[in-house]
Design an enzyme around this catalytic site. Structure first.
Site, PDB file in Angstrom:
ATOM      1  N   LYS A  23      15.654 -11.037 -69.905  1.00 44.82           N
ATOM      2  CA  LYS A  23      16.059 -12.374 -69.467  1.00 44.82           C
ATOM      3  C   LYS A  23      15.514 -13.444 -70.418  1.00 44.82           C
ATOM      4  O   LYS A  23      16.218 -14.417 -70.732  1.00 44.82           O
ATOM      5  CB  LYS A  23      15.580 -12.615 -68.039  1.00 44.82           C
ATOM      6  CG  LYS A  23      16.193 -11.642 -67.050  1.00 44.82           C
ATOM      7  CD  LYS A  23      15.778 -11.937 -65.614  1.00 44.82           C
ATOM      8  CE  LYS A  23      16.454 -10.964 -64.663  1.00 44.82           C
ATOM      9  NZ  LYS A  23      16.165 -11.248 -63.254  1.00 44.82           N
TER      10      LYS A  23
ATOM     11  N   ARG B  67      20.548  -3.845 -65.151  1.00 45.42           N
ATOM     12  CA  ARG B  67      19.274  -3.148 -65.363  1.00 45.42           C
ATOM     13  C   ARG B  67      18.323  -3.982 -66.214  1.00 45.42           C
ATOM     14  O   ARG B  67      17.637  -3.505 -67.115  1.00 45.42           O
ATOM     15  CB  ARG B  67      19.495  -1.778 -66.024  1.00 45.42           C
ATOM     16  CG  ARG B  67      20.496  -0.888 -65.316  1.00 45.42           C
ATOM     17  CD  ARG B  67      20.126  -0.631 -63.866  1.00 45.42           C
ATOM     18  NE  ARG B  67      19.008   0.292 -63.737  1.00 45.42           N
ATOM     19  CZ  ARG B  67      18.358   0.520 -62.591  1.00 45.42           C
ATOM     20  NH1 ARG B  67      18.707  -0.145 -61.502  1.00 45.42           N
ATOM     21  NH2 ARG B  67      17.377   1.373 -62.539  1.00 45.42           N
TER      22      ARG B  67
ATOM     23  N   ASP C 226      20.254 -14.717 -61.314  1.00 42.80           N
ATOM     24  CA  ASP C 226      19.978 -13.413 -60.737  1.00 42.80           C
ATOM     25  C   ASP C 226      21.096 -13.087 -59.751  1.00 42.80           C
ATOM     26  O   ASP C 226      21.826 -13.991 -59.312  1.00 42.80           O
ATOM     27  CB  ASP C 226      18.617 -13.441 -60.037  1.00 42.80           C
ATOM     28  CG  ASP C 226      18.167 -12.071 -59.601  1.00 42.80           C
ATOM     29  OD1 ASP C 226      18.582 -11.090 -60.227  1.00 42.80           O
ATOM     30  OD2 ASP C 226      17.398 -11.975 -58.631  1.00 42.80           O
TER      31      ASP C 226
ATOM     32  N   LYS D  90      23.831  11.565 -41.384  1.00 45.10           N
ATOM     33  CA  LYS D  90      24.325  10.699 -42.461  1.00 45.10           C
ATOM     34  C   LYS D  90      23.450  10.917 -43.681  1.00 45.10           C
ATOM     35  O   LYS D  90      22.292  11.347 -43.574  1.00 45.10           O
ATOM     36  CB  LYS D  90      24.295   9.225 -42.055  1.00 45.10           C
ATOM     37  CG  LYS D  90      22.907   8.613 -41.916  1.00 45.10           C
ATOM     38  CD  LYS D  90      23.002   7.132 -41.660  1.00 45.10           C
ATOM     39  CE  LYS D  90      21.627   6.468 -41.715  1.00 45.10           C
ATOM     40  NZ  LYS D  90      20.761   6.801 -40.606  1.00 45.10           N
TER      41      LYS D  90
ATOM     42  N   ASP E 185      14.694 -15.646 -57.755  1.00 51.37           N
ATOM     43  CA  ASP E 185      13.728 -15.701 -56.658  1.00 51.37           C
ATOM     44  C   ASP E 185      12.591 -14.708 -56.836  1.00 51.37           C
ATOM     45  O   ASP E 185      11.603 -14.771 -56.130  1.00 51.37           O
ATOM     46  CB  ASP E 185      14.422 -15.433 -55.314  1.00 51.37           C
ATOM     47  CG  ASP E 185      15.171 -14.108 -55.316  1.00 51.37           C
ATOM     48  OD1 ASP E 185      15.147 -13.416 -56.346  1.00 51.37           O
ATOM     49  OD2 ASP E 185      15.777 -13.766 -54.280  1.00 51.37           O
TER      50      ASP E 185
ATOM     51  N   GLU F 182      20.116   0.914 -42.796  1.00 51.48           N
ATOM     52  CA  GLU F 182      20.321   1.180 -41.374  1.00 51.48           C
ATOM     53  C   GLU F 182      20.687  -0.088 -40.615  1.00 51.48           C
ATOM     54  O   GLU F 182      21.469  -0.049 -39.657  1.00 51.48           O
ATOM     55  CB  GLU F 182      19.073   1.843 -40.786  1.00 51.48           C
ATOM     56  CG  GLU F 182      18.725   3.139 -41.496  1.00 51.48           C
ATOM     57  CD  GLU F 182      18.023   4.140 -40.607  1.00 51.48           C
ATOM     58  OE1 GLU F 182      17.483   3.726 -39.556  1.00 51.48           O
ATOM     59  OE2 GLU F 182      18.024   5.331 -40.950  1.00 51.48           O
TER      60      GLU F 182
ATOM     61  N   ARG G 105      27.231   1.581 -52.227  1.00 50.39           N
ATOM     62  CA  ARG G 105      26.372   2.725 -51.940  1.00 50.39           C
ATOM     63  C   ARG G 105      27.092   3.543 -50.880  1.00 50.39           C
ATOM     64  O   ARG G 105      27.338   3.062 -49.767  1.00 50.39           O
ATOM     65  CB  ARG G 105      25.011   2.252 -51.420  1.00 50.39           C
ATOM     66  CG  ARG G 105      24.051   3.396 -51.173  1.00 50.39           C
ATOM     67  CD  ARG G 105      22.742   2.917 -50.588  1.00 50.39           C
ATOM     68  NE  ARG G 105      21.798   4.024 -50.450  1.00 50.39           N
ATOM     69  CZ  ARG G 105      20.624   3.912 -49.836  1.00 50.39           C
ATOM     70  NH1 ARG G 105      20.247   2.755 -49.310  1.00 50.39           N
ATOM     71  NH2 ARG G 105      19.828   4.955 -49.738  1.00 50.39           N
TER      72      ARG G 105
END
Length: 1058
Positions: A662, A656, A339, A476, A681, A423, A521
């Site tokens: 998997k 995706r 992962d 922002k 996990d 943030e 991002r």
């Protein structure tokens, strides 16, 4: 066998379509009330109807199940049969010893796995979340296990969702669903229905799911599913119905046990046949002694202890091994399907790139995770923080990141932070620039906040400065913020109008796209100074449209979940070890591609290299095109099994991913005869963790993932996997060493005892060259401690520079070693027996010397038996050093000699004690003649010493032959077949031919034809073909007649892959 993929693709029931209905419809179906919730009485009825909100299999540890697993193997079954037979013929000594052996093996394995399961149980109990529900119009907090369908839940930042719910009301709600979807960014939630039945879980943004965490905002929802009916429950159910698979070592040991049992029965039959089926007690005991000689009583104990010690070593390296056999399985791993989120990456969003006008390149911000220390660089050149902050544009950008922010940092290095991940990343960035929120708020006071919403896709905060009539607006958000910017700030702080500057806007858009391609991002940062006078009303009455207009564009900030520092090196080490790393993630393709490149999964050095392809194309290894190694689940899932198998190589990155993707990947690897490990996990990783040959869960992950795995990494570090693989390879290498040591001893004992059938006393009874007690003493007291010392040998320096070995424990070379060393020890020991009785003795075999302690009549037999015992003892002890390396000479450091002779302290101690402990059994009255059926030695010690020297010389000569001539697997098989069927002559012929092959002097030509190598050899006028396999050929052709099959050999032409 249950197919997990099928279980996960069953048609949706009523609960699956809740996302496509309005919440009013869901409430009506569940017969609940959005304001009052359920009544307490109805909640109790529903709890009885649906059961507690928990997953099956989360109960207490079952010690009986663990105990049964310890005894359910072939070797224990064989030992148990031997024990029962021993007691049946009233041979209580041997039976008692076997009871102790079985008990010891069972207890050690049980305690190790029981402790591991108790640790897992403790980890599960550390977090028992509660839920806030509305019942009878009153909000109350209850245990999450008491939640039922129809309950109305409320939740806020930090809460764990206890069940699958349909949202009714949200306020800036964002939920971290990484455990379920693999997405590193929290999902923004809405209330409106989402049409369609085939909507993926990650796209059902009007639903929240069990075990996910609220990252931002708050909400209210109606419980739709609980327990095993939740999405997590469905995955858990699929896992529980998948049967566990035996490892390669378990299968080989079970097969060995059954083969040995058959051999023991055959040998016992031979004993009875030689003695004309006279079933008296003495003959039965002899048959049992021969059977005991076949069975390596100490093998299972040594394997258990060595694996337990390996588990302890791994625990110190932050890996909790739930099953002992998992370490052995690791050595065979050829592919790791990992992962991304929290495994290869840190699972923490970090600001890594900053771009603002007037600069040719981006600023790169260093630092790991939530550490508040980091440096700035541009085009590889370091920039001092003070120098960067002299640019007023950059300073204002940092201020905006710190002040337009609701996250708080207490002690970032210890993870004491809270708030939305994005943030937190911005706040940590500000701390790195020494401009954190606490410092700036000394001069600026927040007066108004306009929170992020899915409609506006931006957030703004208004601050009051020391100049009371000046207010500062910080904003922002997504690219929409750029549309409300009229100006841009230059380095000096001056503003320049950009409202009609189409070229500037185009450049910013291009920069956004470039940053997005890096998997970032991207946030747009903007600023504005304002006053109540200019707006015309007090700040408390300002609206969003009053604030979010005429802004000044400051720059772009790129945020991502960064790779762990160790990931790149760990991936590189995997490639050196012949292990291919695949990334299977629920994240977007651009993000996955960026991370894969950075950690080395898609670097040219890690791309697969090929030798000549099956299509006959020749040439050097080449790099696989990047695009063919990266796919999305929507590209991979529609492929049929045949189409997947037709791919030249399986994709290294799949973005995706869904759980079924998997599992399909693991299935595809298995069809290619690969040995797959899966790390992860999240709950979404659990099916593939269970399906994989080795499941490796992260300690910070879900309970479902941990339960489905064999190994849990308590530090969540991908690098620990490399250490675990290295430990698995060390253990497997050492298992081969002590298997050779123990089984060759057994072969020697069988040769001695079979030879003993020819020696009969006056009554016609066969005389034991070794008594049953002597055999048990050799196997357990003398042989087991050195074998255990072999089990803790340190790893070779090249252990992670060789490819995984998939052919199991009993290779041709290992079998050859067992037979050859066993023949050496058996023949030499039997030679001592003959010399003491016939060459130097009177040839008298006495009468009833197998059971009697009469020293007078049996003195010669007892002294010969003691000589055989001590010769065996010394050869076994020397053989332990001999097995430290199965090819290198004892005169070399690599072979365990020179500077390494005393490196293994347990080896030194076990050899010393093994040489000393048997001596008292020779001379203590009653113990020697009454129990061991032997007598003290005098001049016979010289024979023992000579035997030791001869065994040493034979061993070194055998290793020399292996080093010089036997370098390919087929040669070992050739030797074994020739040894068994055609005697020593053809063995030496074969060795000579192999020598000619490696000297390149006798091969006339080698012609490649499609799938087969045709090799012609003129020696003895013979020619033969060597097909593309590595097992003995079924045909041998000679120009003048046929030759034995064993002289033919095959060469395997392997693909060269990284």
């Amino acid at each position: 066998m249950v197919d997990i993929r099928e279980l996960m693709e069953v048609p949706c029931d009523e609960s699956c379509s809740n996302h496509s209905k309005s919440f009013e419809e869901v409430i009506k179906v569940l017969d609940s009330n959005s304001e009052l919730g359920l009544s307490n009485a109805k909640a109790e009825r529903l709890l009885k109807q649906y059961g507690r909100n928990e997953l099956k299999g989360q109960g207490a540890v079952n010690p009986w199940k663990i105990l049964l697993a310890q005894v359910a193997n072939g070797l224990t079954a064989v030992l148990t049969i031997a024990m029962v037979v021993s007691f049946a013929v009233k041979d209580y000594g041997e039976g008692g010893v076997l009871v102790l052996v079985i008990a010891f093996n069972t207890i050690v394995g049980f305690m190790q796995e029981y402790r591991a399961e108790k640790t897992m149980d403790a980890l599960r109990k550390m977090a028992s979340p509660s839920a806030k529900v509305i019942r009878e119009g009153i909000q109350q907090r209850i245990s999450s296990t008491d939640v039922v369908p129809g309950d109305v839940l409320t939740f806020e930042v930090g809460d764990i969702i206890p069940a699958d719910c349909r949202l009714m009301e949200v306020l800036n709600l964002e939920v971290d669903e990484a455990l379920l979807t693999g997405e590193s960014v929290p999902s923004i939630k809405l209330v409106e229905p989402i049409l369609g039945k085939d909507v993926s879980i990650g796209d059902r943004i009007n639903m929240v799911y069990s075990s996910t965490t609220v990252a931002k905002g708050r909400g209210r929802a109606i419980v739709a599913s609980t327990g095993m009916s939740t999405e997590i429950g469905k995955i858990s159910n699929a896992i529980n119905e998948t049967p566990a698979q035996l490892t390669l070592l378990q299968r080989r040991l079970n097969m060995m046990a059954y083969v040995l049992m058959v051999i023991a029965l055959i040998l016992a039959l031979i004993v009875f046949a030689v003695n004309k089926f006279d079933f008296n007690t003495e003959i039965i005991i002899y048959a049992i002694a021969l059977a005991i000689g076949v069975i390596p009583e100490g093998l299972i104990a040594v394997i258990t202890i060595v694996q337990a010690l390996g588990v302890r070593r791994m625990a110190k390296q932050h890996a909790l091994v739930r099953k002992l056999v998992a370490l052995e399985s690791l050595q065979a791993v050829t592919n790791i399907c990992s992962d991304k989120t929290g495994t290869l990456t840190q699972g923490k969003m970090v600001v890594t790139n900053v771009w603002f006008p007037g600069h040719d390149s981006e600023y790169i911000i260093s630092g790991q995770g939530y550490e508040t220390k980091g440096d700035i660089s541009a085009q590889g050149r370091a920039i001092a923080t003070e120098t960067a902050l002299e640019d007023l544009n950059f300073r204002k950008l940092v201020e905006c990141c710190a002040l337009c922010n609701t996250a708080n940092i207490v002690e970032a290095s210890q993870g004491n932070v809270w708030g939305d991940p994005t943030e937190i990343a911005l706040q940590v960035f500000a701390y790195k620039m020494q401009m954190g929120k606490p410092i700036l708020r000394k001069t600026k006071k927040p007066v108004e906040e306009f929170p992020f919403s899915s409609d506006t896709k931006r957030m703004s905060m208004v601050y009051l400065t020391k100049l009371e009539d000046v207010l500062e607006v910080y904003s922002k958000g997504a690219e929409v913020v750029l549309t409300i910017c009229d100006d841009v700030m230059e380095r000096t702080g001056n503003l320049r109008n950009i409202s009609e500057d189409g070229e500037f806007m185009k450049n910013v858009t291009v920069q956004q796209e470039e940053m997005a391609k890096q998997g970032l991002r991207v946030l747009v940062i903007a600023y504005r100074q304002e006053s109540e006078r200019a707006i015309g009303k007090p700040v408390c009455k300002w609206k969003r449209e009053d604030v979010e207009s005429n802004l000044t564009f400051l720059g772009l900030v790129g945020i991502r979940d960064t790779p762990r520092i160790e990931s790149k090196e760990s991936v590189s080490q995997c490639h050196q070890a012949g292990i291919t790393v695949h990334m299977l993630t629920g994240d977007h393709k651009a993000t996955a591609l960026s991370i894969a490149r950075e950690v080395g999964i898609l670097e040219p050095l890690s791309a697969s290299k090929r030798s000549t392809s099956k299509r006959g194309v020749k040439g050097d290894a080449h790099v696989v095109p990047m695009s063919s190694s990266v796919m999305t689940a929507t590209e991979f899932d529609p492929l049929s099994e045949k189409e997947v198998d037709a791919l030249d190589e399986l994709p290294l990155v799949i973005a995706r991913c869904t759980p079924s993707t998997k599992v399909r990947m693991i299935d595809a690897l298995h069809r290619r005869k690969k040995y797959a490990a899966m790390t992860g996990d999240g709950v979404n990783d659990a099916p593939s963790l269970k399906k994989a040959d080795v499941g490796i869960a992260m300690g910070a992950g879900s309970d479902v993932a941990k339960t489905s795995s064999e190994i849990v990494l308590t530090d969540n570090n991908f690098a620990t996997i490399v250490q675990a693989v290295a430990e698995g390879r060390r253990i497997f290498s050492n298992i081969k060493k002590f298997v050779v040591h123990l089984l060759s001893t057994n072969v020697g004992q069988v040769i001695v005892l079979l030879g003993g059938l020819a020696f009969k006393d006056g009554s016609g009874m066969s005389v034991f060259p070794l008594s049953p007690v002597q055999i048990l003493f050799l196997n357990l007291i003398t042989g087991t401690p050195p074998a255990m010392a072999l089990g803790i040998e340190r790893a070779s320096s090249t252990v992670m520079q060789v490819r995984p070995y998939l052919k199991g424990l009993f290779t041709n070379e290992l079998i050859a070693d067992i037979l050859v060393y066993g023949t050496f020890t058996g023949v030499l020991a039997l030679l001592n027996w003959v010399l003491v009785i016939y060459a130097f003795g009177n040839g008298d075999l006495g009468s009833q010397c197998n059971t009697s302690s009469n020293l007078g009549a049996c003195v010669t037999v007892f002294r010969a038996r003691a000589t055989v015992q001590m010769a065996f003892t010394w050869m076994i002890l020397f053989h332990a050093y001999n097995c430290r390396h199965l090819r290198a000479s004892l005169f070399t450091t690599e072979g365990g000699g020179r500077s390494r002779f005393f490196a293994n302290k347990l080896m030194v101690a076990s050899v010393f004690l093994g040489a000393v402990v048997p001596v008292p059994t020779l001379y203590i009255p009653v113990l020697n003649t009454g129990i061991f059926k032997q007598e003290g030695l005098t001049w016979e010690w010289i024979l023992v010493g000579i035997t030791m020297v001869v065994f040493f010389l034979l061993s070194e000569f055998y290793k020399l032959l292996k080093r010089r001539f036997i370098t390919t697997p087929y040669t070992i098989g050739l030797l074994i077949q020739c040894w068994v069927s055609h005697g020593l002559f053809l063995v030496f012929v074969s060795i000579w031919i192999e020598a000619q092959h490696h000297s390149n002097t006798a091969w006339s030509r080698v012609i490649t034809r499609d799938e087969e190598f045709l090799v012609q050899h003129e020696t003895f006028g013979m020619s033969w073909s060597i097909p593309d396999e590595d097992i003995p050929s079924s045909s041998w052709q000679r120009r003048s007649g046929k030759m034995p099959k064993c002289v033919t050999a095959r060469v395997k032409r392997r693909k060269v892959r990284d």
